[in-house]
Scaffold this motif. Sequence first.
Motif, mmCIF file in Angstrom:
data_model
loop_
_atom_site.group_PDB
_atom_site.id
_atom_site.type_symbol
_atom_site.label_atom_id
_atom_site.label_comp_id
_atom_site.label_asym_id
_atom_site.label_seq_id
_atom_site.Cartn_x
_atom_site.Cartn_y
_atom_site.Cartn_z
ATOM 1 N N GLN A 1 36.616 44.975 45.365
ATOM 2 C CA GLN A 1 35.956 44.720 44.140
ATOM 3 C C GLN A 1 35.550 43.179 44.389
ATOM 4 N N PRO A 2 34.014 42.876 44.392
ATOM 5 C CA PRO A 2 33.836 41.375 44.428
ATOM 6 C C PRO A 2 34.069 40.714 43.139
ATOM 7 N N GLY A 3 34.703 39.730 43.251
ATOM 8 C CA GLY A 3 35.099 38.754 42.200
ATOM 9 C C GLY A 3 36.357 39.061 41.814
ATOM 10 N N PHE A 4 37.064 40.044 42.093
ATOM 11 C CA PHE A 4 38.433 40.389 41.669
ATOM 12 C C PHE A 4 39.439 39.451 42.038
ATOM 13 N N VAL A 5 39.579 38.944 43.262
ATOM 14 C CA VAL A 5 40.569 38.173 44.014
ATOM 15 C C VAL A 5 39.816 36.587 43.883
ATOM 16 N N ASP A 6 40.351 35.631 43.260
ATOM 17 C CA ASP A 6 40.011 34.413 43.240
ATOM 18 C C ASP A 6 40.301 33.541 44.634
ATOM 19 N N ALA A 7 39.821 32.640 44.877
ATOM 20 C CA ALA A 7 39.971 31.697 45.988
ATOM 21 C C ALA A 7 41.433 31.389 46.414
ATOM 22 N N LYS A 8 42.165 31.388 45.419
ATOM 23 C CA LYS A 8 43.439 30.772 45.212
ATOM 24 C C LYS A 8 44.492 31.556 44.899
ATOM 25 N N GLY A 9 44.186 32.867 44.919
ATOM 26 C CA GLY A 9 45.229 33.934 44.794
ATOM 27 C C GLY A 9 45.829 33.917 43.407
ATOM 28 N N ALA A 10 45.526 33.417 42.251
ATOM 29 C CA ALA A 10 45.826 33.297 40.957
ATOM 30 C C ALA A 10 45.894 34.681 40.424
ATOM 31 N N VAL A 11 45.028 35.658 40.930
ATOM 32 C CA VAL A 11 45.102 36.872 40.182
ATOM 33 C C VAL A 11 46.567 37.702 40.271
ATOM 34 N N ASN B 1 49.141 36.149 39.540
ATOM 35 C CA ASN B 1 49.779 35.507 38.203
ATOM 36 C C ASN B 1 49.243 36.459 36.942
ATOM 37 N N ASN B 2 48.100 36.701 36.927
ATOM 38 C CA ASN B 2 47.548 37.213 35.721
ATOM 39 C C ASN B 2 47.922 38.589 35.532
ATOM 40 N N GLY B 3 48.374 39.287 36.298
ATOM 41 C CA GLY B 3 48.955 40.781 36.545
ATOM 42 C C GLY B 3 47.845 41.626 36.121
ATOM 43 N N ASN B 4 46.675 41.432 36.010
ATOM 44 C CA ASN B 4 45.631 42.498 35.752
ATOM 45 C C ASN B 4 45.388 43.300 36.640
ATOM 46 N N ASN C 1 42.366 53.111 45.510
ATOM 47 C CA ASN C 1 43.611 53.459 44.867
ATOM 48 C C ASN C 1 44.609 52.383 44.648
ATOM 49 N N SER C 2 44.560 51.263 45.271
ATOM 50 C CA SER C 2 45.101 49.807 44.837
ATOM 51 C C SER C 2 43.985 48.898 44.421
ATOM 52 N N GLU C 3 44.099 48.106 43.503
ATOM 53 C CA GLU C 3 43.185 47.383 43.166
ATOM 54 C C GLU C 3 42.813 45.859 44.178
ATOM 55 N N LEU C 4 44.116 45.687 44.745
ATOM 56 C CA LEU C 4 44.122 44.771 45.743
ATOM 57 C C LEU C 4 45.446 44.701 46.859
ATOM 58 N N GLY C 5 45.534 44.283 47.803
ATOM 59 C CA GLY C 5 46.741 44.204 48.567
ATOM 60 C C GLY C 5 46.681 43.357 49.843
ATOM 61 N N PHE C 6 47.646 43.136 50.622
ATOM 62 C CA PHE C 6 47.816 42.067 51.567
ATOM 63 C C PHE C 6 47.308 42.773 52.778
ATOM 64 N N ILE C 7 46.424 42.330 53.545
ATOM 65 C CA ILE C 7 46.092 42.966 54.877
ATOM 66 C C ILE C 7 45.891 41.896 55.930
ATOM 67 N N ALA C 8 45.396 42.367 56.969
ATOM 68 C CA ALA C 8 45.015 41.281 57.922
ATOM 69 C C ALA C 8 43.651 40.854 57.809
ATOM 70 N N LEU C 9 43.416 39.672 58.150
ATOM 71 C CA LEU C 9 41.934 39.073 58.245
ATOM 72 C C LEU C 9 41.133 39.953 59.017
ATOM 73 N N SER C 10 41.599 40.042 59.949
ATOM 74 C CA SER C 10 40.809 40.803 61.182
ATOM 75 C C SER C 10 40.244 42.122 60.562
ATOM 76 N N GLN C 11 40.858 42.689 59.483
ATOM 77 C CA GLN C 11 40.206 44.177 59.158
ATOM 78 C C GLN C 11 38.993 43.883 58.257
ATOM 79 N N ILE C 12 38.723 42.956 57.759
ATOM 80 C CA ILE C 12 37.361 42.555 56.970
ATOM 81 C C ILE C 12 36.656 41.386 57.659
#
Length: 259
Positions: free
Chosen positions: A119-129, A131-134, A186-197
């Motif tokens: 989702q565009p705009g869901f993850v911010d440039a500092k990963g603060a998302v 913390n907000n748990g949304n 199915n997951s709003e966000l997650g940790f992946i390899a930079l190479s995948q995107i």
Amino acid sequence: MGLMMNLFTKCGRFAAVLISIGLMSTPVCAGEVRVAVASNFAAPMERIVAQFEKESGHKVNVSLGSSGKFYSQIKGGAPFDVLIAADEVIPKQLQQERLAVEGTRFTYAIGRLVLWSAQPGFVDAKGAVLNNGNFNKLAIADPKLAPYGMAAKETLERLVMWNAMQRKLVKGENITQTYQFIATENSELGFIALSQIMRDGKVTTGSWWLVPSEMHKPIRQSAVLLNGAKDKLAAQAFLNFLKTDSAKKMMRGFGYESP
């Protein structure tokens, strides 16, 4: 640069030379390499294989999966010639257990971890998302099987969030499955390899945070020649190609750093 390194890139013209000087009894062009590849490296591998096959005449058969599963399969006698792992631990273990050729292991790239959402705009440039748990689900690769999953765990531990995130975690068997969880939302966000995107140095989809490298152990992706290699000359030629400027340039386009 050694004789074989110079010759494998000019396969068609030099096969007869190799025979005449007694290095091998069949043309180098006839070689086949069976490569087990960590799934985070799938995209650059496709380009690298195409270029290698074009320059050398060798054929490369690629199997994709998690480094941990490949380790188990190799111990069980799986017919691979080369392992392109997502870390340096497993190639070291294979050497210690005499399943890989001593002196052939090397780090071909340093991987980078990202927190990503389709989702565009869901993850911010500092990963603060984080913390907000949304969000309801956070995808990571299984830390027991995948080095990028371990890096994700180390990052969450560094942020003192590992325990708190347990009820939201969705674990993929490998980094490809983890990416699919996020790409299908199915997951709003997650940790992946930079190479995948990343392609050609640019991320063009979703939103992301590049995890600072100091938040986890370096992802030193290493390769090694396996003892069971059927065609060791072709396999070593492929490993040599990974060290070339051409291959390194392709890797950088997918976000990998040089070791």
